[in-house]
Design a protein around this motif. Structure first.
Motif, short mmCIF file in Angstrom:
data_model
loop_
_atom_site.label_atom_id
_atom_site.label_comp_id
_atom_site.label_asym_id
_atom_site.label_seq_id
_atom_site.Cartn_x
_atom_site.Cartn_y
_atom_site.Cartn_z
N TYR A 1 2.60 -0.89 11.64
CA TYR A 1 1.40 -0.34 11.01
C TYR A 1 0.54 -1.43 10.39
O TYR A 1 -0.63 -1.18 10.06
CB TYR A 1 1.78 0.69 9.95
N VAL A 2 1.09 -2.63 10.23
CA VAL A 2 0.31 -3.72 9.62
C VAL A 2 -0.92 -4.05 10.47
O VAL A 2 -1.98 -4.40 9.93
CB VAL A 2 1.21 -4.96 9.44
N LEU B 1 -3.99 -2.14 9.45
CA LEU B 1 -4.50 -2.25 8.08
C LEU B 1 -6.01 -2.43 8.01
O LEU B 1 -6.67 -1.79 7.17
CB LEU B 1 -3.79 -3.40 7.36
N ILE C 1 -8.33 0.25 6.05
CA ILE C 1 -9.20 -0.13 4.93
C ILE C 1 -10.61 0.40 5.16
O ILE C 1 -11.26 0.91 4.23
CB ILE C 1 -9.19 -1.66 4.75
N ARG D 1 -3.07 3.53 0.38
CA ARG D 1 -1.65 3.26 0.11
C ARG D 1 -0.79 4.45 0.50
O ARG D 1 0.29 4.29 1.09
CB ARG D 1 -1.46 2.92 -1.36
N ILE E 1 -0.29 4.71 4.29
CA ILE E 1 0.68 3.74 4.80
C ILE E 1 2.10 4.16 4.46
O ILE E 1 3.02 4.04 5.29
CB ILE E 1 0.37 2.33 4.24
N ALA F 1 1.34 -2.32 1.30
CA ALA F 1 0.00 -1.83 0.94
C ALA F 1 -0.48 -2.46 -0.36
O ALA F 1 -1.66 -2.82 -0.50
CB ALA F 1 0.03 -0.31 0.82
N PHE G 1 -1.64 -6.13 0.19
CA PHE G 1 -2.88 -6.38 0.91
C PHE G 1 -4.09 -5.67 0.31
O PHE G 1 -5.21 -6.16 0.41
CB PHE G 1 -2.73 -5.95 2.38
#
Length: 278
Positions: free
Chosen positions: A131-132, A135, A139, A149, A152, A221, A224
């Protein structure tokens, strides 16, 4: 001795003695605990020696003594509780959503050939792809607040739980289904009264995996995109070269992970003792 007695003696079979696997008794658990403590002492001792002898650069590293002192100061001053509460709250909310959605959906998908065929590729993709990499898009879609958050955390926890529940529902003993059909049980009653109890070991195993993944998702989460939580605190402390404080926060994350997974493991042993799993 009569013929009846002879025949009954002939068919009587001895009851086999069930041997407990090695390492699962109280002595085995105590031995594992002692060995684990010894291993931790060895690692911490080697780490302290490396820090004291400056094998590693003290400006960019920490030591067990320094991290412990920083942890005590964080507890004493109260600076630990707000980040810890923020992380635990987002993990708890994400796990609640994952359980409410994942268990009924997993039972339904596992017992329906059509739903299984439709969703299996999607679930496999969503579970396998990190899932990164999503991101930046998350966002853009949800911002950098608590909503992103939460997305995720749910993403991290939902799919391990789904996969376990689906596997349990598909491996359901057909004798249980035949009994429900004999009593003319509806599909919903079969899912609630037959499939759910029979798949409880799979469900709790999935929850145990999901809890660990949810905590990882929350920390990632916060690293980042967060403005609160343990992950944000670690990122802020490392940016300020406060390595002892950062290692203290990491130690708190490790303790939380152990407590959560061991707690679910205890519930798994407590409520599925009949399944023969340990």
């Amino acid at each position: 001795m009569t013929a009846t007695q002879l025949s009954s003696d002939r068919v009587r079979t001895p009851i086999p003695m069930v041997k407990r696997p090695s390492g699962q008794g109280p002595a085995g658990r105590h031995l594992n605990l002692i060995l684990g403590v010894i291993g931790m002492i060895v690692v911490l001792g080697a780490w302290q020696i490396c820090a004291a002898t400056k094998i590693v650069d003290p400006n960019f590293s920490s030591s067990p003594a320094g991290a412990f002192t920083a942890l005590v100061d964080a507890v004493r001053t109260g600076s630990l509780w707000d980040p810890l509460g923020s992380t635990l709250s987002i993990v708890a909310l994400g796990m609640a959503i994952s359980i409410v959605v994942g268990i009924p959906a997993g039972l339904l998908i596992g017992r329906s050939r059509i739903f299984y065929g439709l969703t299996d590729p999607i679930i496999s993709i969503m579970y396998s792809v990190p899932y990164v990499v999503f991101l930046p898009m998350l966002i853009f879609w949800f911002g950098i607040g608590s909503n992103a958050r939460l997305v995720i955390v749910v993403w991290s926890a939902l799919f391990p739980l789904l996969i376990n529940v689906i596997a349990g529902a598909r491996n359901l003993d057909q004798a249980h289904i035949q009994v429900s059909r004999v009593f003319c049980a509806s599909r919903m009653m079969t899912l609630r009264s037959v499939a759910f109890p029979a798949t409880l070991p799979y469900i709790l195993a999935g929850i145990r995996q999901a809890v660990g993944r949810a905590l990882i998702g929350a920390i990632v989460a916060e690293l980042f995109m967060g403005s609160a939580g343990l992950g944000y605190q670690v990122q802020l402390q490392t940016s300020n070269f406060e390595m002892d404080d950062a290692m203290a926060s990491i130690a708190v994350i490790a303790v939380v992970a152990i407590v959560l997974t061991r707690g679910v493991g205890y519930l798994e042993r407590r409520f599925t003792f009949w399944s023969g799993t340990d």
